[in-house]
Design a protein around this motif. Structure first.
Motif, mmCIF file in Angstrom:
data_model
loop_
_atom_site.group_PDB
_atom_site.id
_atom_site.type_symbol
_atom_site.label_atom_id
_atom_site.label_comp_id
_atom_site.label_asym_id
_atom_site.label_seq_id
_atom_site.Cartn_x
_atom_site.Cartn_y
_atom_site.Cartn_z
ATOM 1 N N LEU A 1 -18.096 10.807 -26.797
ATOM 2 C CA LEU A 1 -18.114 12.091 -27.494
ATOM 3 C C LEU A 1 -17.166 13.107 -26.858
ATOM 4 O O LEU A 1 -16.630 13.968 -27.551
ATOM 5 C CB LEU A 1 -19.534 12.657 -27.493
ATOM 6 N N THR A 2 -16.969 12.998 -25.554
ATOM 7 C CA THR A 2 -16.215 14.041 -24.848
ATOM 8 C C THR A 2 -14.783 13.651 -24.495
ATOM 9 O O THR A 2 -13.980 14.515 -24.164
ATOM 10 C CB THR A 2 -16.941 14.426 -23.543
ATOM 11 N N ASP A 3 -14.467 12.360 -24.552
ATOM 12 C CA ASP A 3 -13.127 11.911 -24.153
ATOM 13 C C ASP A 3 -12.552 11.012 -25.245
ATOM 14 O O ASP A 3 -12.997 9.870 -25.416
ATOM 15 C CB ASP A 3 -13.203 11.143 -22.832
ATOM 16 N N PRO A 4 -11.575 11.479 -25.984
ATOM 17 C CA PRO A 4 -11.035 10.691 -27.100
ATOM 18 C C PRO A 4 -10.338 9.411 -26.659
ATOM 19 O O PRO A 4 -10.109 8.522 -27.491
ATOM 20 C CB PRO A 4 -10.041 11.655 -27.763
ATOM 21 N N LEU B 1 -26.863 17.346 -21.921
ATOM 22 C CA LEU B 1 -27.065 17.156 -23.356
ATOM 23 C C LEU B 1 -26.422 18.263 -24.177
ATOM 24 O O LEU B 1 -25.884 18.008 -25.264
ATOM 25 C CB LEU B 1 -28.565 17.083 -23.657
ATOM 26 N N GLY B 2 -26.453 19.488 -23.686
ATOM 27 C CA GLY B 2 -25.828 20.582 -24.417
ATOM 28 C C GLY B 2 -24.334 20.379 -24.577
ATOM 29 O O GLY B 2 -23.759 20.683 -25.634
ATOM 30 N N GLN B 3 -23.688 19.865 -23.540
ATOM 31 C CA GLN B 3 -22.260 19.580 -23.617
ATOM 32 C C GLN B 3 -21.984 18.491 -24.654
ATOM 33 O O GLN B 3 -21.019 18.576 -25.423
ATOM 34 C CB GLN B 3 -21.748 19.133 -22.244
ATOM 35 N N LEU B 4 -22.836 17.470 -24.688
ATOM 36 C CA LEU B 4 -22.642 16.381 -25.653
ATOM 37 C C LEU B 4 -22.824 16.875 -27.083
ATOM 38 O O LEU B 4 -22.068 16.502 -27.986
ATOM 39 C CB LEU B 4 -23.626 15.242 -25.363
ATOM 40 N N LEU B 5 -23.824 17.708 -27.279
ATOM 41 C CA LEU B 5 -24.076 18.219 -28.622
ATOM 42 C C LEU B 5 -22.919 19.078 -29.105
ATOM 43 O O LEU B 5 -22.488 18.984 -30.266
ATOM 44 C CB LEU B 5 -25.381 19.010 -28.639
ATOM 45 N N GLU B 6 -22.372 19.905 -28.237
ATOM 46 C CA GLU B 6 -21.239 20.736 -28.611
ATOM 47 C C GLU B 6 -20.020 19.874 -28.927
ATOM 48 O O GLU B 6 -19.292 20.143 -29.899
ATOM 49 C CB GLU B 6 -20.915 21.717 -27.488
ATOM 50 N N ALA B 7 -19.794 18.835 -28.126
ATOM 51 C CA ALA B 7 -18.670 17.934 -28.394
ATOM 52 C C ALA B 7 -18.862 17.213 -29.723
ATOM 53 O O ALA B 7 -17.905 17.017 -30.491
ATOM 54 C CB ALA B 7 -18.538 16.926 -27.259
ATOM 55 N N LYS B 8 -20.081 16.850 -30.020
ATOM 56 C CA LYS B 8 -20.369 16.176 -31.288
ATOM 57 C C LYS B 8 -20.099 17.107 -32.469
ATOM 58 O O LYS B 8 -19.529 16.698 -33.489
ATOM 59 C CB LYS B 8 -21.821 15.700 -31.290
ATOM 60 N N ARG B 9 -20.487 18.345 -32.327
ATOM 61 C CA ARG B 9 -20.255 19.313 -33.403
ATOM 62 C C ARG B 9 -18.762 19.564 -33.612
ATOM 63 O O ARG B 9 -18.284 19.668 -34.734
ATOM 64 C CB ARG B 9 -20.965 20.623 -33.078
ATOM 65 N N GLN B 10 -18.020 19.630 -32.533
ATOM 66 C CA GLN B 10 -16.595 19.922 -32.632
ATOM 67 C C GLN B 10 -15.811 18.759 -33.235
ATOM 68 O O GLN B 10 -14.859 18.965 -33.988
ATOM 69 C CB GLN B 10 -16.038 20.273 -31.249
ATOM 70 N N THR B 11 -16.195 17.537 -32.895
ATOM 71 C CA THR B 11 -15.448 16.377 -33.376
ATOM 72 C C THR B 11 -15.958 15.855 -34.712
ATOM 73 O O THR B 11 -15.234 15.162 -35.423
ATOM 74 C CB THR B 11 -15.519 15.227 -32.356
ATOM 75 N N GLY B 12 -17.214 16.156 -35.045
ATOM 76 C CA GLY B 12 -17.797 15.629 -36.272
ATOM 77 C C GLY B 12 -18.171 14.165 -36.189
ATOM 78 O O GLY B 12 -18.496 13.536 -37.214
ATOM 79 N N ARG B 13 -18.144 13.589 -35.002
ATOM 80 C CA ARG B 13 -18.491 12.176 -34.841
ATOM 81 C C ARG B 13 -19.982 11.959 -35.075
ATOM 82 O O ARG B 13 -20.812 12.786 -34.704
ATOM 83 C CB ARG B 13 -18.130 11.686 -33.440
ATOM 84 N N THR B 14 -20.311 10.841 -35.697
ATOM 85 C CA THR B 14 -21.706 10.477 -35.906
ATOM 86 C C THR B 14 -22.062 9.294 -35.014
ATOM 87 O O THR B 14 -21.209 8.492 -34.642
ATOM 88 C CB THR B 14 -21.976 10.117 -37.374
ATOM 89 N N VAL B 15 -23.358 9.197 -34.682
ATOM 90 C CA VAL B 15 -23.831 8.204 -33.719
ATOM 91 C C VAL B 15 -24.944 7.372 -34.336
ATOM 92 O O VAL B 15 -25.929 7.913 -34.858
ATOM 93 C CB VAL B 15 -24.344 8.881 -32.434
ATOM 94 N N SER B 16 -24.784 6.061 -34.268
ATOM 95 C CA SER B 16 -25.834 5.123 -34.674
ATOM 96 C C SER B 16 -26.332 4.374 -33.445
ATOM 97 O O SER B 16 -25.529 3.923 -32.627
ATOM 98 C CB SER B 16 -25.300 4.103 -35.687
ATOM 99 N N VAL B 17 -27.640 4.253 -33.328
ATOM 100 C CA VAL B 17 -28.247 3.444 -32.274
ATOM 101 C C VAL B 17 -28.869 2.207 -32.920
ATOM 102 O O VAL B 17 -29.609 2.324 -33.891
ATOM 103 C CB VAL B 17 -29.312 4.225 -31.490
#
Length: 320
Positions: free
Chosen positions: A147-150, A21-37
């Motif tokens: 989140l981690t692979d464009p 989860l920490g890796q995903l959160l960092e990737a989210k912060r770096q890319t600025g992507r938002t997630v809807s469920v």
């Protein structure tokens, strides 16, 4: 199996644990992507609250804001689904309040299609609302590659399914009856590049909005197969992936409901194979009455909604 698919299975099949989860959160912060469920729901008061609570407690906290938006899209429930979901912390959106100029058609695909107008995330994650013993890994696992692979654009969950009554011979890793008897043979015969998907009809998958808005949505049971096939043709196999999220437990449907599902899935495949003029199909099933077997005939779901990018209201919102 095609050599291409064997290679894909090695390079594009992961476990949810592969991306902490920490890796995903960092990737989210770096890319600025938002997630809807999005949880499409129809009379799911028994399970929807626990799913919403799990997602909010695990993935929507100040310490771990992995999910930005959690929407339960209610397609006309007559029980307390909406009330339970709202109390658990979801934003509940009635299906008919979205794009009201188009009368809603019955079916899960219709709800998923309309959800593109009810959400704002760059990544959209669909989760069925009837899951029991739900784990947040269903969400974090399938949004992880996005989140981690464009290069990844569409991710399906894979999982073990506990043995169902009537599923003789079913075991860990196998799909349900409709998957094994209809969807998997169709995919292997006509779209062999998709033969590596363990759960092609699973209701848990995530994709980039930029892909989903370009795809047509079958309004009924064929939506999962239709989106998978159309994603292959739109972005190619290397943009698709799957993630092992553990065990999936949910409410099982009766034989006749599965028959209707199978007919709709076959029709969805048929449309993609021909794209020509086809007679509207009907399915006859039988119930036992007081004087013997009684035939009951229903239309097979055949309607499809156009890509959301072609809808004026969606284009106007995106331009705003």
């Amino acid at each position: 199996m095609l050599e291409e698919v064997e290679s894909w299975l090695t390079s594009h099949s992961w476990s949810a644990a592969d991306r902490p989860l920490g890796q995903l959160l960092e990737a989210k912060r770096q890319t600025g992507r938002t997630v809807s469920v999005v949880l499409p729901a129809l009379d799911e008061e028994a399970t929807v609250g626990a799913i919403v609570t799990t997602i909010r407690d695990a993935l929507m906290t100040d310490a771990l804001p992995l999910v930005d938006e959690l929407v339960v899209l209610d397609s006309g429930s007559t029980d307390r689904t909406a009330e339970v979901a709202a109390a658990a912390g979801a934003r509940v959106v009635p299906r008919d309040s979205i794009l009201p100029r188009l009368p809603a058609l019955p079916g899960k695909g219709e709800v998923l299609w309309r959800s593109l107008l009810a959400t704002t995330g760059d990544i959209i994650c669909f989760i069925d609302a009837d899951l029991r013993e739900f784990s947040a890994a269903f969400v974090s696992g399938i949004i992880g590659p996005l989140l981690t692979d464009p290069d990844i654009q569409f991710v399906k969950a894979m999982y073990d399914r506990p043995l169902e009554t009537g599923d003789e011979g079913a075991g860990a890793g196998q799909g349900g009856r409709v998957t094994e008897l209809v969807a998997r043979p169709l995919l292997n015969l006509h779209w062999p590049q998709l033969a590596g998907f363990v759960q092609p009809l699973g209701g848990e998958y995530a994709a980039r909005r930029s892909l989903l808005e370009r795809l047509p949505f079958p309004v009924g049971y064929g939506v999962e197969l239709g989106l998978l096939v159309d994603s292959l043709h739109t972005v190619g196999l290397d943009a698709l992936a799957q993630v092992d999220v553990g065990v999936r437990k949910h409410r099982h449907q009766g034989g006749q409901a599965l028959g209707r599902m199978a007919a709709a899935i076959y029709r969805t495949a048929q449309l993609r194979l021909t794209r020509g003029h086809l007679v509207r199909p009907r399915l006859t099933q039988f119930d036992r009455g007081d004087e013997g077997f009684v035939p009951r005939t229903t239309d097979v779901d055949t309607e499809e909604r156009p890509p959301m990018a072609e809808i004026p209201e969606y284009a106007a919102r995106r331009a705003a």
